[in-house]
Design an enzyme around this catalytic site. Sequence first.
Site, PDB file in Angstrom:
ATOM      1  N   CYS A 125       0.853  -1.190   0.000  1.00 46.25           N
ATOM      2  CA  CYS A 125       0.000   0.000   0.000  1.00 46.25           C
ATOM      3  C   CYS A 125       0.890   1.240   0.000  1.00 46.25           C
ATOM      4  CB  CYS A 125      -0.921   0.009   1.215  1.00 46.25           C
ATOM      5  SG  CYS A 125      -2.036   1.453   1.263  1.00 46.25           S
ATOM      6  N   CYS A 128      -0.427   3.847   2.893  1.00 47.28           N
ATOM      7  CA  CYS A 128      -0.121   3.511   4.289  1.00 47.28           C
ATOM      8  C   CYS A 128       1.326   3.070   4.469  1.00 47.28           C
ATOM      9  CB  CYS A 128      -1.056   2.413   4.788  1.00 47.28           C
ATOM     10  SG  CYS A 128      -2.814   2.863   4.745  1.00 47.28           S
ATOM     11  N   LYS A 132       0.830  -5.455   2.696  1.00 47.63           N
ATOM     12  CA  LYS A 132      -0.526  -5.882   3.037  1.00 47.63           C
ATOM     13  C   LYS A 132      -0.528  -7.346   3.474  1.00 47.63           C
ATOM     14  CE  LYS A 132      -2.992  -2.769  -0.093  1.00 47.63           C
ATOM     15  NZ  LYS A 132      -3.943  -2.693  -1.232  1.00 47.63           N
ATOM     16  N   HIS A 152     -17.038  -1.563   3.137  1.00 45.68           N
ATOM     17  CA  HIS A 152     -17.353  -0.373   3.932  1.00 45.68           C
ATOM     18  C   HIS A 152     -18.863  -0.194   3.902  1.00 45.68           C
ATOM     19  CE1 HIS A 152     -16.418   3.514   5.872  1.00 45.68           C
ATOM     20  NE2 HIS A 152     -17.542   3.895   5.283  1.00 45.68           N
ATOM     21  N   CYS A 153     -19.478  -0.284   5.069  1.00 43.51           N
ATOM     22  CA  CYS A 153     -20.929  -0.246   5.159  1.00 43.51           C
ATOM     23  C   CYS A 153     -21.395   1.159   5.550  1.00 43.51           C
ATOM     24  CB  CYS A 153     -21.422  -1.266   6.185  1.00 43.51           C
ATOM     25  SG  CYS A 153     -23.230  -1.289   6.357  1.00 43.51           S
ATOM     26  N   CYS A 159     -15.902   0.459   8.471  1.00 46.24           N
ATOM     27  CA  CYS A 159     -15.427  -0.668   7.678  1.00 46.24           C
ATOM     28  C   CYS A 159     -15.729  -1.969   8.415  1.00 46.24           C
ATOM     29  CB  CYS A 159     -13.918  -0.550   7.434  1.00 46.24           C
ATOM     30  SG  CYS A 159     -13.512  -0.022   5.779  1.00 46.24           S
TER      31      CYS A 159
END
Length: 383
Positions: A125, A128, A132, A152-153, A159
Amino acid sequence: MALSRGLRFCQRVFSWIPVLIITSVVLWSYYAYVFELCLFTITNTFEKVAYLLVFHVCFVMFSWTYWKSIFTPPASPCKKFQLSYSDKERYELEERPDAQKQILAEIAKKLPIFSRAQSGAIRFCDRCQVLKPDRCHHCSVCETCVLKMDHHCPWVNNCVGFSNYKFFLLFLSYSMVYCVFIAATVFQYFLKFWGGDLNNGPAKFHVLFLMFVALMFFVSLMFLFSYHCWLVSKNRSTLEAFSAPVFVGGPDRNGFNVGMHRNLEQVFGENRRLWLLPIFTGLGTNGDFSQNRTPVVVFCIFNSQGNGHYFPLKSLNESHNPLLANDEMWEESDEGSDEGSIGEHFFVSSPLESFLKMFNCLVLSLVPYYHLVVRSNTSADQQ
């Protein structure tokens, strides 16, 4: 800069709108059921008390699981997956993509990473600056890498991943129970109001609307909950269902499928008495294990539970087994423990249980040659 900050602030404010909608509907349903139905409409005392008791149990469990789904922060990769200062400098100074991939591959040798990018390279990533772990993905909304990210809700404004997937499933299940109970107990009074057997009043609107809302939410939740039950049975996330994880041997949708029983344990834990409670029941969180467990000489890939950074793989044939595809991936440390490695030990409660689990993992893995890691010191950094 100020404009982008303002936009991000507005985005964060507006992201709470779906949560406020759900909260408003639930609070209205509480008022409609408790006051308009039970207190003002139902005349039988026993029926009234029974309905209120069961309703409040469902309401408390629904609220508890919804709260945990919203406010449990998504788990991110630990520091051992971040590049060291020297590695980061070496990676940034290198301009050739192939050389950068080789640098990441060398760093990943000491980490339990088996999944790859579509190109076959180690997943990294850039935002970040972390390697990963398996099943980890970057969320553009949360602006962080999330362990075992499912999706992601917007309805929980969070998340859904390793740290709160159990809470999310329980939230869906208790939401269905909440809707079913309301619809089942309101139905007879819905018919009475609809047929004119009860006097018209404020309660009529609330009871009729309560019935429709409960059924509407139940139908939508039933499809979503059924889909996630199927995902759990296959040990897949929503992202993995759309795009199969890639290993050394190529893409494999069932790469993490280790059987129905162990798939359930990865989400709900080994203690079945806690399965229906929104309490985290995994063996470890973010690579940290409880201090009252005994380390055993077996690699973390055989962990039946997973701790967010690594997950057991299904039994593969020799040509597709990632343990045999790259012999250099596992290197024994002369000191018996490398401070830069992670999760080299599987923590269990007793020596007998340790031996049985180790033996069972060795048989299922079909790995003819493997490396054992000698029991290391249990320093605070590793625990």
